[in-house]
Scaffold this active site. Structure first.
Site, PDB file in Angstrom:
ATOM      1  N   CYS A   1      26.914  -9.544  28.780  1.00 30.58           N
ATOM      2  CA  CYS A   1      26.217  -8.293  28.454  1.00 30.58           C
ATOM      3  C   CYS A   1      26.973  -7.148  29.130  1.00 30.58           C
ATOM      4  O   CYS A   1      27.279  -7.219  30.321  1.00 30.58           O
ATOM      5  CB  CYS A   1      24.779  -8.333  28.973  1.00 30.58           C
ATOM      6  SG  CYS A   1      23.837  -6.829  28.602  1.00 30.58           S
TER       7      CYS A   1
ATOM      8  N   ARG B   1      12.524  -9.756  31.955  1.00 30.74           N
ATOM      9  CA  ARG B   1      13.333 -10.086  33.146  1.00 30.74           C
ATOM     10  C   ARG B   1      12.859  -9.281  34.347  1.00 30.74           C
ATOM     11  O   ARG B   1      12.711  -8.059  34.263  1.00 30.74           O
ATOM     12  CB  ARG B   1      14.799  -9.746  32.860  1.00 30.74           C
ATOM     13  CG  ARG B   1      15.756 -10.166  33.961  1.00 30.74           C
ATOM     14  CD  ARG B   1      17.185  -9.762  33.624  1.00 30.74           C
ATOM     15  NE  ARG B   1      17.552 -10.131  32.277  1.00 30.74           N
ATOM     16  CZ  ARG B   1      18.564  -9.593  31.596  1.00 30.74           C
ATOM     17  NH1 ARG B   1      19.305  -8.663  32.145  1.00 30.74           N
ATOM     18  NH2 ARG B   1      18.830  -9.989  30.367  1.00 30.74           N
TER      19      ARG B   1
ATOM     20  N   CYS C   1      26.279  -9.942  33.493  1.00 33.27           N
ATOM     21  CA  CYS C   1      26.055  -8.546  33.122  1.00 33.27           C
ATOM     22  C   CYS C   1      27.134  -7.697  33.787  1.00 33.27           C
ATOM     23  O   CYS C   1      27.193  -7.612  35.021  1.00 33.27           O
ATOM     24  CB  CYS C   1      24.679  -8.086  33.596  1.00 33.27           C
ATOM     25  SG  CYS C   1      23.356  -9.132  32.919  1.00 33.27           S
TER      26      CYS C   1
ATOM     27  N   CYS D   1      20.758  10.843  37.945  1.00 31.24           N
ATOM     28  CA  CYS D   1      19.537  10.028  37.867  1.00 31.24           C
ATOM     29  C   CYS D   1      18.933   9.897  39.281  1.00 31.24           C
ATOM     30  O   CYS D   1      19.567   9.349  40.187  1.00 31.24           O
ATOM     31  CB  CYS D   1      19.858   8.659  37.287  1.00 31.24           C
ATOM     32  SG  CYS D   1      20.784   8.749  35.733  1.00 31.24           S
TER      33      CYS D   1
ATOM     34  N   CYS E   1      29.321   8.547  40.475  1.00 33.07           N
ATOM     35  CA  CYS E   1      28.874   8.914  39.132  1.00 33.07           C
ATOM     36  C   CYS E   1      28.594  10.421  39.052  1.00 33.07           C
ATOM     37  O   CYS E   1      28.033  10.996  39.984  1.00 33.07           O
ATOM     38  CB  CYS E   1      27.600   8.143  38.779  1.00 33.07           C
ATOM     39  SG  CYS E   1      27.095   8.437  37.072  1.00 33.07           S
TER      40      CYS E   1
ATOM     41  N   CYS F   1      19.407  -4.961  25.084  1.00 27.86           N
ATOM     42  CA  CYS F   1      18.656  -5.178  26.318  1.00 27.86           C
ATOM     43  C   CYS F   1      18.245  -3.797  26.813  1.00 27.86           C
ATOM     44  O   CYS F   1      19.097  -2.936  27.018  1.00 27.86           O
ATOM     45  CB  CYS F   1      19.552  -5.883  27.333  1.00 27.86           C
ATOM     46  SG  CYS F   1      18.809  -6.086  28.951  1.00 27.86           S
TER      47      CYS F   1
ATOM     48  N   CYS G   1      18.922   6.652  41.475  1.00 23.50           N
ATOM     49  CA  CYS G   1      20.149   5.853  41.545  1.00 23.50           C
ATOM     50  C   CYS G   1      20.963   6.149  42.798  1.00 23.50           C
ATOM     51  O   CYS G   1      21.273   7.303  43.106  1.00 23.50           O
ATOM     52  CB  CYS G   1      20.986   6.126  40.302  1.00 23.50           C
ATOM     53  SG  CYS G   1      22.510   5.158  40.276  1.00 23.50           S
TER      54      CYS G   1
HETATM   55  S1  SF4 Z   1      21.918   5.299  36.555  1.00 21.57           S
HETATM   56 FE1  SF4 Z   1      23.322   5.861  38.247  1.00 21.57          FE
HETATM   57  S2  SF4 Z   1      25.333   5.102  37.609  1.00 21.57           S
HETATM   58 FE2  SF4 Z   1      24.012   5.153  35.742  1.00 21.57          FE
HETATM   59  S3  SF4 Z   1      24.364   7.188  34.823  1.00 21.57           S
HETATM   60 FE3  SF4 Z   1      22.592   7.436  36.193  1.00 21.57          FE
HETATM   61  S4  SF4 Z   1      23.474   8.123  38.171  1.00 21.57           S
HETATM   62 FE4  SF4 Z   1      25.170   7.254  36.948  1.00 21.57          FE
END
Ligand code: SF4
Length: 402
Positions: free
Chosen positions: A142, A272, A109, A69, A65, A202, A72
């Protein structure tokens, strides 16, 4: 006990607690945790009986990605040794979904890493939704694909998606501490787009990123305002190789208090337990079923959960029952209003893509009826032994856990 009696009465009337009341739940002591669970359990049973909805995650595209974040394991620069693969073919995703449905899940999901889908990605996911619904007409699907552009929610709805998940994750005030490549407002906008397109929204949160009690209350009140049908509560899985790897801030009792607070603020919404359930609640998981009416079955996006059979045994042993495909999850008034509580990932569930966290420090553990910010909670020991990177199911040749 006045606090809990008041909160039960408000929950049964769908009345919003005051912020001080929500903060006071987070500030209760470990000695009071069974009283808190019993009170919030009354609200849970009033709206959802003893049913537990099972959801099943299929990670359509893992890792790689470009977003940052902090929580993550799939983020830009993540050193976590997770599975990395590009889009599953519709038949591969359908096969993975079938395993979850056979295990008792009623919602699938479909999650993909990334900032958001291209129109071509929406086509791919549309084909996948069709492949899954061809096999099982009743299944709820979802999608959780990140930030949506105009028109994409409508196209997903037309393709047969029932819901869209995108988590707020944390308060507006701390959002910039956990992610710099998109904003809190971007996330709110996507939840609103899903809602406007007629998808069941959600959206949830990630706890344990170092946030304060005020941050937790802020994000849950913001969710109530957005009115999703489902609210996934993730507990940060501090993956080695991510910036939040050292954030082991949660105790099982703290997790129960957070779930109770969410139940009191969103009484008639599907709450959840999402990523981090096994890692942070551990042997206290059955108590959490008195608060939440929904869990993920089996594995998460990039980490392994306990065996699906253990999930089912836990539900039965705790005196709950798996919600059947023909049963309606939400209370009648929410179904007729066409609204509700929902999100992308956070440690392993849908909503923000993965579950991780921000930097912060607070937590709570003082006496019942406290209304001010709680003392910092004693940090857990790092339990990296409890975090297993997913090595089976989608993206591998091994059978899924369901
Ligand atoms: S949560 Fe993870 S996969 Fe989703 S946008 Fe952020 S870095 Fe990318």
């Amino acid at each position: 006990m006045d606090l809990l009696n008041t909160l039960v009465e408000k929950g049964l009337r769908r009345e919003l607690p005051t912020r001080d009341e929500a903060l006071a739940v987070l500030a209760t002591s470990d000695d009071d945790v069974l009283d808190v669970v019993a009170a919030a359990g009354k609200v849970r049973r009033h709206w959802f009986g003893r049913r537990v909805k099972l959801n099943y995650l299929v990670n359509l595209k893992s890792g790689l990605c470009p977003e940052d974040c902090s929580y993550c394991s799939q983020r830009l620069g993540s050193k976590a040794g997770i599975l990395k693969y590009t889009w599953l073919k519709p038949e591969e995703a359908s096969k993975a979904a079938a395993a979850g449905l056979a295990g008792g899940a009623k919602r699938v999901c479909l999650v993909a890493s990334g900032r958001g889908p291209t129109d071509r990605d929406v086509d791919r996911v549309s084909d996948t939704i069709k492949a899954i619904k061809d096999q099982n007409e009743q299944v709820e699907v979802c999608a959780c694909l990140g930030l949506l552009n105009d028109g994409q929610a409508e196209r997903l709805r037309e393709a047969g998606a029932d819901a869209y998940n995108h988590n707020l994750n944390t308060s507006e005030g701390t959002y910039g501490d956990i992610t710099t490549t998109h904003t809190y407002a971007d996330r709110v906008d996507t939840v609103q787009k899903a809602h406007a397109a007629g998808l069941s929204a959600c959206s949830g949160l990630i706890a344990g990123m170092g946030e304060s009690d005020e941050d937790l209350v802020d994000v849950v009140y913001a969710l109530r305002e957005l009115d999703p049908d489902s609210v996934p509560v993730n507990f940060l899985i501090p993956f080695e190789g991510t910036p939040l790897a050292k954030e082991w801030n949660l105790t099982p009792q703290r997790c129960l208090r957070i779930l109770a607070m969410v139940r009191f603020v969103c009484p008639d919404v599907e709450v959840r337990i999402a990523g981090g359930r096994e890692v942070h609640l551990r042997t206290m998981q059955p108590l959490a079923l008195h608060l939440a009416n929904s869990i993920f079955l089996g594995d998460y996006l990039t980490s392994e959960g306990q065996a699906g059979k253990a999930d089912l045994d836990m539900i039965a042993d705790a005196g709950f029952e798996v919600e059947g495909a023909g049963e309606v999850t939400l209370p009648e008034h929410r179904v007729s209003e066409g609204g509700g509580c929902g999100s992308h990932e956070g440690g392993g569930s849908c909503g923000s893509h993965e579950g991780g966290g921000a930097c912060g420090s607070a937590s709570a553990s003082t006496s019942m009826c406290a209304t001010t910010t709680a003392e910092p909670e004693v940090a857990n020991e790092a339990r990296t032994d409890l975090v297993a990177v997913r090595r089976r199911g989608a993206g591998t040749d091994l059978a899924p856990n369901a």
